[in-house]
Design an enzyme around this catalytic site. Sequence first.
Site, mmCIF file in Angstrom:
data_model
loop_
_atom_site.group_PDB
_atom_site.id
_atom_site.type_symbol
_atom_site.label_atom_id
_atom_site.label_comp_id
_atom_site.label_asym_id
_atom_site.label_seq_id
_atom_site.Cartn_x
_atom_site.Cartn_y
_atom_site.Cartn_z
ATOM 1 N N ASP A 196 -30.679 -6.366 18.874
ATOM 2 C CA ASP A 196 -30.440 -5.639 17.447
ATOM 3 C C ASP A 196 -29.782 -4.386 17.615
ATOM 4 O OD1 ASP A 196 -30.682 -5.077 14.851
ATOM 5 O OD2 ASP A 196 -33.113 -4.699 14.761
ATOM 6 N N HIS A 332 -29.728 -13.991 8.083
ATOM 7 C CA HIS A 332 -30.033 -12.613 8.089
ATOM 8 C C HIS A 332 -28.821 -11.675 7.922
ATOM 9 C CE1 HIS A 332 -32.346 -8.849 8.049
ATOM 10 N NE2 HIS A 332 -31.719 -8.565 9.106
HETATM 11 FE FE1 N7H Z 1 -32.200 -6.654 10.105
HETATM 12 N N1 N7H Z 1 -33.738 -9.968 13.521
HETATM 13 O O1 N7H Z 1 -34.183 -9.974 14.476
HETATM 14 O O2 N7H Z 1 -33.485 -10.975 12.768
HETATM 15 N N2 N7H Z 1 -31.206 -7.595 11.827
HETATM 16 N N3 N7H Z 1 -33.950 -7.181 10.760
HETATM 17 N N4 N7H Z 1 -32.746 -5.837 8.441
HETATM 18 N N5 N7H Z 1 -30.144 -6.207 9.662
HETATM 19 C C1 N7H Z 1 -29.892 -7.566 12.305
HETATM 20 O O3 N7H Z 1 -26.022 -6.976 13.712
HETATM 21 C C2 N7H Z 1 -34.164 -8.100 11.703
HETATM 22 C C3 N7H Z 1 -33.969 -5.655 8.279
HETATM 23 C C4 N7H Z 1 -29.688 -5.509 8.392
HETATM 24 O O4 N7H Z 1 -23.635 -5.388 9.946
HETATM 25 C C5 N7H Z 1 -29.609 -8.239 13.405
HETATM 26 O O5 N7H Z 1 -27.168 -5.131 14.632
HETATM 27 C C6 N7H Z 1 -35.789 -8.061 11.645
HETATM 28 C C7 N7H Z 1 -34.003 -4.897 6.878
HETATM 29 C C8 N7H Z 1 -28.277 -5.134 8.525
HETATM 30 O O6 N7H Z 1 -23.536 -7.705 10.160
HETATM 31 C C9 N7H Z 1 -30.880 -8.679 13.971
HETATM 32 C C10 N7H Z 1 -36.156 -7.439 10.856
HETATM 33 C C11 N7H Z 1 -33.042 -4.739 6.516
HETATM 34 C C12 N7H Z 1 -27.743 -5.487 9.666
HETATM 35 C C13 N7H Z 1 -31.964 -8.423 12.780
HETATM 36 C C14 N7H Z 1 -35.003 -6.586 9.960
HETATM 37 C C15 N7H Z 1 -32.032 -5.208 7.594
HETATM 38 C C16 N7H Z 1 -28.998 -6.377 10.063
HETATM 39 C C17 N7H Z 1 -28.464 -8.454 14.128
HETATM 40 C C18 N7H Z 1 -37.582 -7.089 10.320
HETATM 41 C C19 N7H Z 1 -32.506 -4.353 5.347
HETATM 42 C C20 N7H Z 1 -26.397 -5.660 9.978
HETATM 43 C C21 N7H Z 1 -28.048 -7.221 15.013
HETATM 44 C C22 N7H Z 1 -38.525 -7.143 11.085
HETATM 45 C C23 N7H Z 1 -33.130 -4.342 3.865
HETATM 46 C C24 N7H Z 1 -25.465 -6.745 9.525
HETATM 47 C C25 N7H Z 1 -26.831 -6.586 14.376
HETATM 48 C C26 N7H Z 1 -24.219 -6.636 9.837
HETATM 49 C C27 N7H Z 1 -28.792 -6.857 11.417
HETATM 50 C C28 N7H Z 1 -33.341 -8.740 12.576
HETATM 51 C C29 N7H Z 1 -35.149 -6.074 8.875
HETATM 52 C C30 N7H Z 1 -30.663 -5.259 7.245
HETATM 53 C C31 N7H Z 1 -31.506 -9.516 15.002
HETATM 54 C C32 N7H Z 1 -36.400 -8.804 12.756
HETATM 55 C C33 N7H Z 1 -35.549 -4.599 6.081
HETATM 56 C C34 N7H Z 1 -27.489 -4.489 7.276
#
Ligand code: N7H
Length: 475
Positions: A196, A332
């Site tokens: 992340d 996601h």
């Molecule tokens: Fe997410 N995951 O492990 O699947 N997220 N996220 N997220 N997320 C991102 O690009 C994860 C949550 C965003 O700029 C990555 O840095 C998990 C919420 C946004 O391309 C991974 C949870 C919200 C991005 C995960 C969770 C977001 C992002 C890739 C909850 C907003 C960047 C790493 C437990 C409402 C998108 C990265 C971009 C990336 C995961 C929550 C939003 C691996 C497990 C609640 C904007």
Amino acid sequence: ALDLKNIQGDILSGLPKKTETFYFFEITDVTGFRTNLRDFVPVIKTVAQTLKDREAIDKHKKESGHGGHKPPTIPLVGVNIAFSHLGFAKLGIDDTKLVDTAFLSGQRQDAQTLGDKGTLDGDKFVPDWDAPFKQDIHGVFVVAGDSHVTVDRKVQLIEQRFKVGTPTASISKIVSIVGDVRPGDQDGHEHFGYLDGVSNPAIIGFDKNPPPGPAPVRPGVLLLGQDGDEDKDGRDPWMADGSFLVFRQLFQNVPEFDEFVNTNRLQLPGLSAKEGADLFGARLVGRWKSGAPIDLTPFFDDPELADDPLRNNNFHFTAERDFQKLCPFAAHIRKTLPRADLEDLGFSIENRRIARRGIQFGPELTRAEKQQKKTLLGRGLLFVSYQSSIVNGFQFIQQSWANNANFPFGEQTPETPGLDPIIGQSGDAPRGLMSGVNPNTPATTVDLKDVWVIPRGGEYFFSPSIKALRETIAL
Ligand code: N7H
């Protein structure tokens, strides 16, 4: 130019952390609190100080990297503070010109909009949240550092300065929640195993050499009163250089998620069972566990690409507006930052960008959990994001993108995308089908009947500037 001494450190640079305590409090004596705060303001870490801390860490890493005998980290800790609408109301501070309807109503009132599960009490929605978040929270101290020892010492200082537990206390603790970066090679990875913190918005005038990727944003996307803040002209002066802090405690059912990924692993020629499972998981997230984006490496993981900041965010889903061979529409990272899906249609995504600053909580999986394929201990993500509008940022992403089966709408999207399989919520209704899981047959769907990320509480806060803390909030 931005006044880096006036902005709280976590907003632009992220307080460096191996562990972080969120100390949620209620204000019990308004005059006492405002007086205590006056003396406490110098303790609060600014962006300018945070940048110095980061330099010191980098220097230490270089010096200890070559077989030196220095410990891997240096003792460093930073404190920030933020207030809820109820906190400002308690303090008698008029916050109406913060404008944001999500902030002004509070997250508990917003839980149904966000898709959280809950029950109706008459016509009032009561979310299935943990008890502390059903109370009125006035503020939060964010304490981040290299170890529990340094962070706990700082929490003790907070309790001393605000006289917690004594007859002259100005605050009382509602709950403190501790997050920890995961151990060993999982450092930086969330509990499902994916790296992340790869993609965060670069800020014009602050990030000097932004790597190729999504366009840098104006500072007002994060900071009130700056260029890019949609309500810039309507704010009260004290609101400038502050930012909204969204906090969500999101539990993750890891063994159940692993089982789902394994059951639905892709059976393609040349892929082992493990590779088929890894590919299926990568299609739910949009990145491999290493962090490599599937838009650039759709069939096999590529750890070298993942480690290369010049390449690991340099993709736009451009080739595939109308199809999802490389990356599912609902993956996601495509749901939460659709890049060309909107930009090629002439829509800006600048005001949807948020700075994510979360941390993991809870223990590693136990052997019993692995054997029983069942979550027995609570773990997940303490989600934190900063933005100049919760309505445009976090709330919009969750409600209108992640929870919306029809988004993104390619010009002629052949298949319905489905919900974001990771964070999409639909209250008590079924989550439905997600398409695009199989790169060769994009119409193939999978039923998202289980949910592996479960919101159990949160609040909306405002993280004010140092000047506002000193001149408006403190006495
Ligand atoms: Fe997410 N995951 O492990 O699947 N997220 N996220 N997220 N997320 C991102 O690009 C994860 C949550 C965003 O700029 C990555 O840095 C998990 C919420 C946004 O391309 C991974 C949870 C919200 C991005 C995960 C969770 C977001 C992002 C890739 C909850 C907003 C960047 C790493 C437990 C409402 C998108 C990265 C971009 C990336 C995961 C929550 C939003 C691996 C497990 C609640 C904007």
